[in-house]
Design an enzyme around this catalytic site. Structure first.
Site: not given
Length: 276
Positions: A197, A139-140, A143
């Site tokens: 997100e 997920h990070e 980004h």
């Protein structure tokens, strides 16, 4: 004065390039993005901030204090980062860096250009499995691949300048400006952050699956977060989706990439068998 501000706004809009920072992958993230800063300059700034943060942690003796945990997090990153090429061919060549900071914070991030940090608290308090660490890390990383930080900075600059120009054009007072600022926050900036997100969630499960980590672990992570009992603002006033919205979306997208996980797992089993 009014003419100067209108010219400034026009120049900003001209500088905002419409780009697609990543390929859609299996999960199909392909939203056009508007950027007002160059990628190189923004990444240099973020790398400098990351370096300073790690230096500060080192001075406090909180940087990579647990060798086993540091090796564990680095090993997971080592499996995930090669698969970033699915979304960006240039990403595997980034100067990736992974560090673990001893802290009770439930936090992790990947700064622009591949600078990863995990706080020990999120691993220890949530008792994360490797699959769950991979879910958070994916997920990070997403980004950073999507350059969400650069996009948010571009949005905020454009919104602020636009409000100033509009206020002069209509002769708005300070109270009216404040109301307009709140409206832009709830109608534009926060929804975009929630969209960021969601994109990172979807790309993250694909990265994890391709690296041989169970993408369904992202669901268990958010169930654990939900179980922590921390209060959460209404979704319309939050930069993050509600836990329920997030879990429902992850259920759908983790199922979408299960075949990638099964193929990667099979390949890993064959590789292990050959090594023996």
């Amino acid at each position: 004065m009014r003419k100067i501000l209108f010219v400034s706004l026009a120049a900003l809009l001209a500088a905002c390039a419409q780009v697609s920072t990543t390929a859609p992958g299996t999960v199909g993230v392909n939203r056009p993005q508007y950027m007002a800063f160059s990628s190189d300059s923004f990444n240099r700034s973020m790398a400098s901030s990351y370096s300073q943060m790690m230096q500060d942690a080192s001075k406090k003796n909180t940087l990579n204090q647990d060798p086993a945990l540091t090796r564990r997090v680095n090993a997971i990153a080592g499996r995930l980062t090669p698969h970033t090429q699915i979304f960006r061919p240039d990403a595997p060549k980034w100067k990736w860096e992974v560090n673990v900071i001893t802290s009770d914070q439930l936090n992790a991030f990947c700064a622009a250009g591949g600078k990863i940090a995990f706080y020990s608290g999120i691993i220890e308090k949530l008792k994360l499995t490797d699959d769950e660490i991979a879910a958070i890390m994916g997920h990070e990383i997403a980004h950073a691949l999507r350059e969400h930080g650069r996009e948010r900075a571009s949005q905020q600059m454009g919104t602020q300048l636009g409000l100033v120009v509009a206020s002069i054009a209509i002769g708005a007072n300070q109270s009216q400006m404040g109301l307009a600022g709140d409206m832009s926050k709830y109608l534009y900036l926060l929804p975009n952050s929630r969209e960021h997100e969601t994109e990172a969630d979807r790309m993250g499960v694909e990265l994890a699956a391709r690296a041989g980590y169970d993408p369904r672990a992202a669901i268990s992570v958010w169930r654990k977060m939900q179980g922590m009992g921390e209060s959460q603002p209404p979704q319309f006033a939050s930069t993050h989706p509600s836990h329920q919205t997030r879990i429902a979306d992850l259920e759908r997208y983790s199922a979408m990439v299960m075949s990638l996980y099964e193929a990667a797992s099979k390949k890993q089993r064959q590789s292990t068998a050959q090594a023996q």
